[in-house]
Write a protein that holds these residues in place. Sequence first.
Motif, PDB file in Angstrom:
ATOM      1  N   GLN A 173       0.829  -1.198   0.000  1.00  0.00           N
ATOM      2  CA  GLN A 173       0.000   0.000   0.000  1.00  0.00           C
ATOM      3  C   GLN A 173       0.866   1.251   0.000  1.00  0.00           C
ATOM      4  N   PRO A 174       0.281   2.367  -0.445  1.00  0.00           N
ATOM      5  CA  PRO A 174       1.017   3.626  -0.397  1.00  0.00           C
ATOM      6  C   PRO A 174       1.298   4.018   1.053  1.00  0.00           C
ATOM      7  N   VAL A 175       2.465   4.594   1.280  1.00  0.00           N
ATOM      8  CA  VAL A 175       2.849   5.076   2.606  1.00  0.00           C
ATOM      9  C   VAL A 175       3.017   6.588   2.506  1.00  0.00           C
TER      10      VAL A 175
ATOM     11  N   ALA B  94       4.897   9.571   6.990  1.00  0.00           N
ATOM     12  CA  ALA B  94       4.916   8.383   7.844  1.00  0.00           C
ATOM     13  C   ALA B  94       6.068   7.439   7.512  1.00  0.00           C
ATOM     14  N   MET B  95       6.990   7.846   6.657  1.00  0.00           N
ATOM     15  CA  MET B  95       8.072   6.950   6.243  1.00  0.00           C
ATOM     16  C   MET B  95       8.919   6.464   7.416  1.00  0.00           C
TER      17      MET B  95
ATOM     18  N   GLY C 284      11.115  -3.187  13.279  1.00  0.00           N
ATOM     19  CA  GLY C 284      10.819  -3.234  14.699  1.00  0.00           C
ATOM     20  C   GLY C 284       9.825  -2.194  15.180  1.00  0.00           C
ATOM     21  N   ARG C 285       9.475  -1.217  14.331  1.00  0.00           N
ATOM     22  CA  ARG C 285       8.509  -0.198  14.740  1.00  0.00           C
ATOM     23  C   ARG C 285       7.120  -0.808  14.823  1.00  0.00           C
TER      24      ARG C 285
ATOM     25  N   ARG D 261       0.714   7.358  13.771  1.00  0.00           N
ATOM     26  CA  ARG D 261       1.472   8.570  14.093  1.00  0.00           C
ATOM     27  C   ARG D 261       1.213   9.007  15.531  1.00  0.00           C
ATOM     28  N   GLU D 262      -0.024   8.807  16.009  1.00  0.00           N
ATOM     29  CA  GLU D 262      -0.398   9.225  17.358  1.00  0.00           C
ATOM     30  C   GLU D 262       0.138   8.280  18.433  1.00  0.00           C
TER      31      GLU D 262
END
Length: 179
Positions: free
Chosen positions: A140-142, A146-147, A153-154, A177-178
């Motif tokens: 999917q597009p990122v 948000a890269m 590991g994130r 992101r939050e």
Amino acid sequence: MLHGVEGAATILSVRSAAKNDADQEFWVRVQLADRHGYETRVRQRVHAADREWMQPGDVVCCRVDPGDHDRVALYPPAPEETSRTGVAKILADGRRARATVLAATAVAADYSGRDDPVLRLDLELHAWDEPGPWRVRVVQPVPLSAMELVDLGRHLEVAFFTVDRGESVVVDWAASREA
């Protein structure tokens, strides 16, 4: 189109194939019911009205020649079945899980910087109501903003309908992101 095997194709990249703007070259990941997904290049003429629904990250219908799996014809699904509607529906109505990034690979090799890059993400999902984790692969597009969230590991927040290999999984970039 008449004798081909029905399948689904995720568009990884698209560009004009010739001087005629209607001729398009797609790099797609094809999924057929009877075999593992595979990537191939498709060149075909596309009506201007259909191009909006055939962009990187969109899932379209396809027919595949049973004798040559690299002969593929793409066509957009009915408007009520488009991947954009599917993504919005999964985000709105899907169950929630936490995903750990196992791998992230760019799949739109001709990315020009105008659109969000399309990545293949290998994720391990954990949902509070499932007995154990499971692994999925999504394309999917990122969003460019948000890269940094796709580093190994994130953790990402995702929505899904069912435990599968990634067909019903969508990353919720705003929630990630939050977090």
